[in-house]
Design a protein around this motif. Sequence first.
Motif, PDB file in Angstrom:
ATOM      1  N   HIS A 103      62.575  -1.284 -23.706  1.00  0.00           N
ATOM      2  CA  HIS A 103      63.055  -2.607 -24.094  1.00  0.00           C
ATOM      3  C   HIS A 103      62.294  -3.196 -25.276  1.00  0.00           C
ATOM      4  N   LEU A 104      61.349  -2.434 -25.835  1.00  0.00           N
ATOM      5  CA  LEU A 104      60.639  -2.961 -26.987  1.00  0.00           C
ATOM      6  C   LEU A 104      60.087  -1.865 -27.867  1.00  0.00           C
ATOM      7  N   TRP A 105      59.866  -2.249 -29.126  1.00  0.00           N
ATOM      8  CA  TRP A 105      59.186  -1.404 -30.101  1.00  0.00           C
ATOM      9  C   TRP A 105      57.872  -2.123 -30.340  1.00  0.00           C
ATOM     10  N   ILE A 121      58.753  -5.794 -31.228  1.00  0.00           N
ATOM     11  CA  ILE A 121      60.158  -6.185 -31.321  1.00  0.00           C
ATOM     12  C   ILE A 121      60.736  -6.117 -29.925  1.00  0.00           C
ATOM     13  N   SER A 122      61.120  -7.254 -29.419  1.00  0.00           N
ATOM     14  CA  SER A 122      61.707  -7.336 -28.085  1.00  0.00           C
ATOM     15  C   SER A 122      63.184  -6.990 -28.182  1.00  0.00           C
ATOM     16  N   LEU A 123      63.558  -5.872 -27.543  1.00  0.00           N
ATOM     17  CA  LEU A 123      64.937  -5.403 -27.604  1.00  0.00           C
ATOM     18  C   LEU A 123      65.784  -5.893 -26.440  1.00  0.00           C
ATOM     19  N   TYR A 126      69.007 -10.699 -27.396  1.00  0.00           N
ATOM     20  CA  TYR A 126      69.900 -10.492 -28.519  1.00  0.00           C
ATOM     21  C   TYR A 126      70.029 -11.796 -29.282  1.00  0.00           C
ATOM     22  N   PRO A 128      67.467  -9.003 -31.259  1.00  0.00           N
ATOM     23  CA  PRO A 128      66.069  -8.631 -31.032  1.00  0.00           C
ATOM     24  C   PRO A 128      65.149  -9.562 -31.833  1.00  0.00           C
ATOM     25  N   PRO A 154      65.540  -2.913 -36.154  1.00  0.00           N
ATOM     26  CA  PRO A 154      67.010  -2.966 -36.085  1.00  0.00           C
ATOM     27  C   PRO A 154      67.548  -4.041 -37.021  1.00  0.00           C
ATOM     28  N   THR A 157      67.655  -7.807 -36.035  1.00  0.00           N
ATOM     29  CA  THR A 157      66.407  -8.457 -35.631  1.00  0.00           C
ATOM     30  C   THR A 157      66.202  -9.787 -36.356  1.00  0.00           C
TER      31      THR A 157
END
Length: 185
Positions: A103-105, A121-123, A126, A128, A154, A157
């Motif tokens: 769920h994150l990078w 980065i919180s995926l 929405y 992100p 992304p 983002t």
Amino acid sequence: MNCKECGAAAEITIRNVDVMFVPEGLRPAGLFARMLKCWDGCGFCEACYTALTWRPVTLDDIKLLWTWRNEETTRQNSWNREPLDRQMHEAWMTRQLAPPCDHLWWKIATVASIPVGVVRISLFTYPPELHITVASEYRGAGIGTAMLALATIPSTTIAKVKGTNIPSQKAFMAAGWEEKERVVL
């Protein structure tokens, strides 16, 4: 409202203009030529910037990230300006890094194996949302711009930056992001 960092209940009132940035297509090819500058005592130059690398955040980074997050300037530019409790931070990081962790990078930026900053980065939201911190001793040398230019981001983002955080706004703009809107909170 809950604290974005630790999940604790928090009442946050911000009375300044805030800026939301979004990526602008591909990063400009000439970015490094425009932003690079040497930094006395550290030798940050073009060779160092091109050597900026990423490594995953691990539980071994709890103290490092807690220290960076609690640094005075970082706190003043955060949505929650209160110091973070070490145990709450550790519990939050443990939850974030628990499998499947898709769920994150979340990466630590390094130059010559020295940690210089972090991008998360919180995926699971929405769009992100990107969060960035540059270690205080490396600010002002273009590290934040390099991190933003080189991160795997992304296209949808967003990043929310306080209106008073001019250095961060400049880093986003130099890395090819564009201002989407200003909001008064």
